[in-house]
Design an enzyme around this catalytic site. Structure first.
Site, PDB file in Angstrom:
ATOM      1  N   CYS A 243      -6.084   1.693   6.092  1.00 11.44           N
ATOM      2  CA  CYS A 243      -6.638   0.433   6.569  1.00 11.44           C
ATOM      3  C   CYS A 243      -5.959   0.070   7.901  1.00 11.44           C
ATOM      4  CB  CYS A 243      -6.405  -0.663   5.537  1.00 11.44           C
ATOM      5  SG  CYS A 243      -4.664  -1.150   5.349  1.00 11.44           S
TER       6      CYS A 243
ATOM      7  N   HIS B 169       0.862  -1.190   0.000  1.00  9.94           N
ATOM      8  CA  HIS B 169       0.000   0.000   0.000  1.00  9.94           C
ATOM      9  C   HIS B 169       0.891   1.230   0.000  1.00  9.94           C
ATOM     10  CE1 HIS B 169      -3.755  -2.054   1.963  1.00  9.94           C
ATOM     11  NE2 HIS B 169      -3.255  -2.760   0.959  1.00  9.94           N
TER      12      HIS B 169
ATOM     13  N   GLU C 231       0.995   3.862   1.820  1.00 11.74           N
ATOM     14  CA  GLU C 231       1.509   4.232   3.143  1.00 11.74           C
ATOM     15  C   GLU C 231       2.685   3.353   3.558  1.00 11.74           C
ATOM     16  OE1 GLU C 231      -3.101   4.289   3.685  1.00 11.74           O
ATOM     17  OE2 GLU C 231      -1.648   3.333   2.351  1.00 11.74           O
TER      18      GLU C 231
ATOM     19  N   CYS D  34      -2.087  -0.453   7.625  1.00 12.61           N
ATOM     20  CA  CYS D  34      -1.351   0.800   7.483  1.00 12.61           C
ATOM     21  C   CYS D  34      -1.414   1.634   8.758  1.00 12.61           C
ATOM     22  CB  CYS D  34      -1.871   1.579   6.281  1.00 12.61           C
ATOM     23  SG  CYS D  34      -1.501   0.744   4.714  1.00 12.61           S
TER      24      CYS D  34
END
Length: 142
Positions: A76, A46, A48, A79
């Site tokens: 999420c 992801h 992040e 993260c």
């Protein structure tokens, strides 16, 4: 946040879910990236996660205490946990994510008693632009 939106758009062009993130320390951009889960065949890639990893490597520390993260979508749970462990100072995010978000939705990770560090959180930054990028991406695929 405009840089993060540019990273999200670049992710969309690669066929990735268009989420972009930029990590800054003061006025210095330390890392920037967009989702790369498909490209890297890595469910943890992801935006992040990628910028936290890159910033840690560049700054040679796992603690990013004086750093702020701008991301186009509410993080999420994975993260959010990484941001907590990295000791991110402030989190700025664009669009809320009622389905998969873990900051203002779902588990509300930073509000849990097991969370050791909670950044200052500012949601809704360029929310409409961030939501439009996501909406356009998914409309093309339906």
């Amino acid at each position: 946040m405009q840089m993060a939106l540019n990273e999200a758009r670049a992710a969309a062009e690669r066929g990735e879910v268009p989420v972009g993130a930029v990590l800054v320390r003061g006025s210095e951009v330390v890392a920037r990236n967009g989702n790369r889960t498909r490209e890297l065949n890595d469910p943890t890639a992801h935006a992040e996660m990628l910028v936290v990893r890159a910033a840690g490597a560049q700054l040679k520390t796992e603690r990013l205490m004086n750093c702020d993260l701008y991301v186009t979508l509410e993080p999420c749970a994975m993260c959010a946990a990484a941001l907590s462990f990295a000791r991110i100072r402030r989190l700025y995010f664009g669009a809320p994510d009622p389905k998969g978000g873990a900051v203002e939705h779902g588990p509300r990770f930073f509000s849990q008693p097991t969370c050791h560090h909670a950044p200052e959180v500012y949601g809704g930054i360029a929310e409409r632009q961030a939501a439009d990028v996501l909406r356009a991406f998914f409309q093309e695929r339906r």
